[in-house]
Design an enzyme around this catalytic site. Structure first.
Site, short mmCIF file in Angstrom:
data_model
loop_
_atom_site.label_atom_id
_atom_site.label_comp_id
_atom_site.label_asym_id
_atom_site.label_seq_id
_atom_site.Cartn_x
_atom_site.Cartn_y
_atom_site.Cartn_z
N LYS A 62 0.80 -1.23 0.00
CA LYS A 62 0.00 0.00 0.00
C LYS A 62 0.83 1.28 0.00
O LYS A 62 0.39 2.32 0.49
CB LYS A 62 -1.01 0.03 1.17
CG LYS A 62 -1.81 -1.21 1.38
CD LYS A 62 -2.17 -1.96 0.15
CE LYS A 62 -3.22 -1.30 -0.70
NZ LYS A 62 -3.41 -2.09 -1.97
N HIS A 120 7.34 -7.37 -2.55
CA HIS A 120 7.24 -6.73 -1.23
C HIS A 120 8.31 -7.30 -0.30
O HIS A 120 8.33 -6.97 0.89
CB HIS A 120 5.87 -7.01 -0.59
CG HIS A 120 4.72 -6.35 -1.28
ND1 HIS A 120 4.76 -5.05 -1.72
CD2 HIS A 120 3.46 -6.80 -1.57
CE1 HIS A 120 3.58 -4.74 -2.27
NE2 HIS A 120 2.80 -5.78 -2.20
N SER A 124 -4.49 2.80 4.20
CA SER A 124 -4.73 2.20 2.89
C SER A 124 -4.84 0.68 3.00
O SER A 124 -5.72 0.06 2.40
CB SER A 124 -3.58 2.60 1.96
OG SER A 124 -3.78 2.08 0.68
N ARG A 143 -8.12 3.65 -4.49
CA ARG A 143 -9.09 4.13 -3.50
C ARG A 143 -9.19 5.64 -3.60
O ARG A 143 -10.08 6.17 -4.22
CB ARG A 143 -8.67 3.66 -2.10
CG ARG A 143 -9.75 3.79 -1.04
CD ARG A 143 -9.24 3.32 0.33
NE ARG A 143 -8.11 4.10 0.80
CZ ARG A 143 -8.19 5.16 1.61
NH1 ARG A 143 -9.36 5.56 2.03
NH2 ARG A 143 -7.11 5.82 1.99
P1 A3P Z 1 -5.05 4.88 -0.89
O1 A3P Z 1 -5.65 3.65 -0.33
O2 A3P Z 1 -4.50 5.78 0.17
O3 A3P Z 1 -5.93 5.59 -1.83
P2 A3P Z 1 -0.39 -0.27 -3.63
O4 A3P Z 1 -0.42 0.01 -5.09
O5 A3P Z 1 0.99 -0.40 -3.06
O6 A3P Z 1 -1.30 -1.37 -3.29
O7 A3P Z 1 -0.93 1.06 -2.93
C1 A3P Z 1 -2.26 1.45 -3.10
C2 A3P Z 1 -2.36 2.92 -2.81
O8 A3P Z 1 -1.82 3.65 -3.90
C3 A3P Z 1 -3.79 3.35 -2.67
O9 A3P Z 1 -3.78 4.45 -1.75
C4 A3P Z 1 -4.13 3.77 -4.07
O10 A3P Z 1 -5.24 4.61 -4.15
C5 A3P Z 1 -2.85 4.48 -4.46
N1 A3P Z 1 -2.67 4.53 -5.91
C6 A3P Z 1 -2.99 3.59 -6.83
N2 A3P Z 1 -2.70 4.01 -8.06
C7 A3P Z 1 -2.17 5.24 -7.93
C8 A3P Z 1 -1.67 6.20 -8.86
N3 A3P Z 1 -1.69 5.96 -10.16
N4 A3P Z 1 -1.21 7.36 -8.38
C9 A3P Z 1 -1.20 7.62 -7.07
N5 A3P Z 1 -1.66 6.76 -6.13
C10 A3P Z 1 -2.14 5.58 -6.56
#
Ligand code: A3P
Length: 433
Positions: free
Chosen positions: A89, A151, A179, A392
């Protein structure tokens, strides 16, 4: 194989190449032996219905422990390969999209880009999932360089991965925790089986678990520190990014990423989009390009090349080349060979404003609206979350809407203590937005 891999090409080929019966049996034995080992590891059910196992000082999702063992023994990347690493996340999805679009920018046009039909996770697989199909993927079929994601903490990486370039992306632990909470809660909610049997996650309970370092690929702070220290020691091997800084200025991070991956943006690619748009609106260019709307078309490339780069008389050059092209036709391949030999553009990416194009393509707002990423269906058994759960809010400081001040202060205090003396801090991103 327990489940069908769902990766985009070329990764899907790693599972498709014919395998001898003895290889299949060998893989089965390997995974069975790992299963025996995992059964002896300490287990935590604090994030129920998900369980974690303590393996080599880190908490790993139980279902992925055998895959971690397989990666440690059987993952053999080439030194040219690139490994993206994140704590869960922290922006994995974004980093995957950016690096994939950057590395392959000469192979695809914007209008038919793989990121418009595949999730970023299909375009760049997470090793822990890639090695969780009870078969050792055949990496020999992959082109070089190839991008992988993981990870895994630094101390758990196999020796073979240490020769690759590593890009690490971290995030303020308060936002990463919030997140993670929402992500897992969504995963439970998307599973019919668990929807009826569990209440979802208890925020204050899992907050305690996270603070104690019991969460996926945690302790969070040990994860970050492992890569932070390595980035200080070998900056040419480990590029260290922060989500918050990347959100502030994605373009300059993208430039550093491209340079680090060995594919820096050219001056031509760097020209700003206003110039590109003005150029595309130019009536002469429009009329020249009308019949040649495919940016891969050699004639179009040649005309643009002369018009943009050489600063020649576009009308004359364009007409001569256009006539020449029409005479011999593009399909004979002569122009293609000639233009390739001259290093002429191969796709949209050779035109101005590529950095901005990639930033836009991979932006939260854009990717979230892509049909394949809007899919709400997941597969709990295969631990395949709904693609939409990766998008999200994409905001910095959203923790303020979910954590009490005491919770935030507690996490900040732990972070300060754990990172003390390392030179790394999340203090600037702790300000209440
Ligand atoms: P939030 O839950 O705070 O919105 P991961 O990709 O490591 O699983 O992390 C997910 C987080 O990155 C989520 O944060 C998601 O909304 C955000 N995220 C996904 N795509 C993104 C993008 N293109 N730019 C910025 N943040 C992004």
């Amino acid at each position: 194989m327990a489940s069908q891999p769902y990766y985009a090409a070329p990764y899907s080929l790693c599972f498709l190449s014919p395998r001898a019966q003895q290889d299949l049996e060998r893989d089965e034995q390997i995974y069975s032996s790992y299963e025996k080992l995992t059964s002896q590891l300490p287990i935590s059910h604090g994030w129920s219905p998900f369980s974690l196992q303590h393996y080599q000082s880190f908490w790993i999702p139980s279902r992925l422990v055998t895959a971690c063992m397989a990666i440690q023994s059987h993952f053999n990347p080439r030194p040219s390969d690139i490994i993206l690493v994140t704590s869960p996340k922290s922006g994995t999805t974004w980093l995957k999209a950016l690096s994939f679009a950057t590395l392959h920018r000469r192979s695809f046009s914007l209008s038919s880009h793989p990121l418009l039909t595949n999730t970023p996770h299909q375009c760049v697989p997470l090793l822990e999932r890639f090695y969780s199909h009870r078969t050792i993927p055949n990496l020999n079929v992959l082109p070089s360089p190839t991008i992988f994601a993981t990870h895994l903490p630094f101390s758990l990486l196999p020796q073979s991965a240490l020769g690759c370039r590593i890009v690490y992306l971290c995030r303020d632990p308060k936002d990463a925790f919030v997140s993670l909470y929402h992500f897992l809660d969504r995963c439970i909610g998307s599973s019919a089986e668990h929807k009826s049997t569990t209440q979802g996650l208890d925020l204050s309970k899992v907050f305690q678990m996270f603070s104690r370092g019991t969460s996926a690929f945690a302790p969070f702070w040990d994860h970050v520190l492992g890569y932070w220290k390595e980035s200080l020691k070998s900056p040419e091997m480990v590029l260290f990014f922060r989500y918050e800084e990347m959100m502030e200025d994605p373009a300059s991070h993208l430039r550093r990423l491209a340079e680090f991956m060995g594919c820096p943006f050219s001056m031509e690619e760097e020209r700003d989009t206003t110039r590109k748009q003005a150029h595309q609106q130019n009536p002469f260019v429009k009329s020249c390009l009308k019949p040649y709307t495919n940016p891969k078309n050699s004639i179009e490339r040649i005309i643009l090349k002369f018009h943009l780069k050489e600063n020649r008389q576009p009308r004359v050059v364009g007409r001569v080349l256009g006539a020449f092209g029409l005479l011999i036709t593009d399909s004979c391949g002569l122009l293609r060979v000639w233009s390739d030999g001259c290093g002429l553009p191969k796709a949209w990416s050779e035109f101005d404003g590529v950095v901005e194009d990639i930033v836009k393509l991979c932006s939260f707002d854009n990717l979230r609206e892509v049909e394949v990423n809007k899919d709400n269906k997941g597969n709990f058994e295969e631990r395949r979350p709904p693609p939409s759960s990766f998008f999200r809010k994409g905001k910095v400081g959203d923790w303020v809407n979910y954590l009490s001040m005491e919770m935030a202060e507690k996490l900040d205090a732990i972070t300060k203590e754990k990172l003390h003396g390392s030179g790394l801090s999340f203090e600037s991103s702790s300000v209440v937005p």
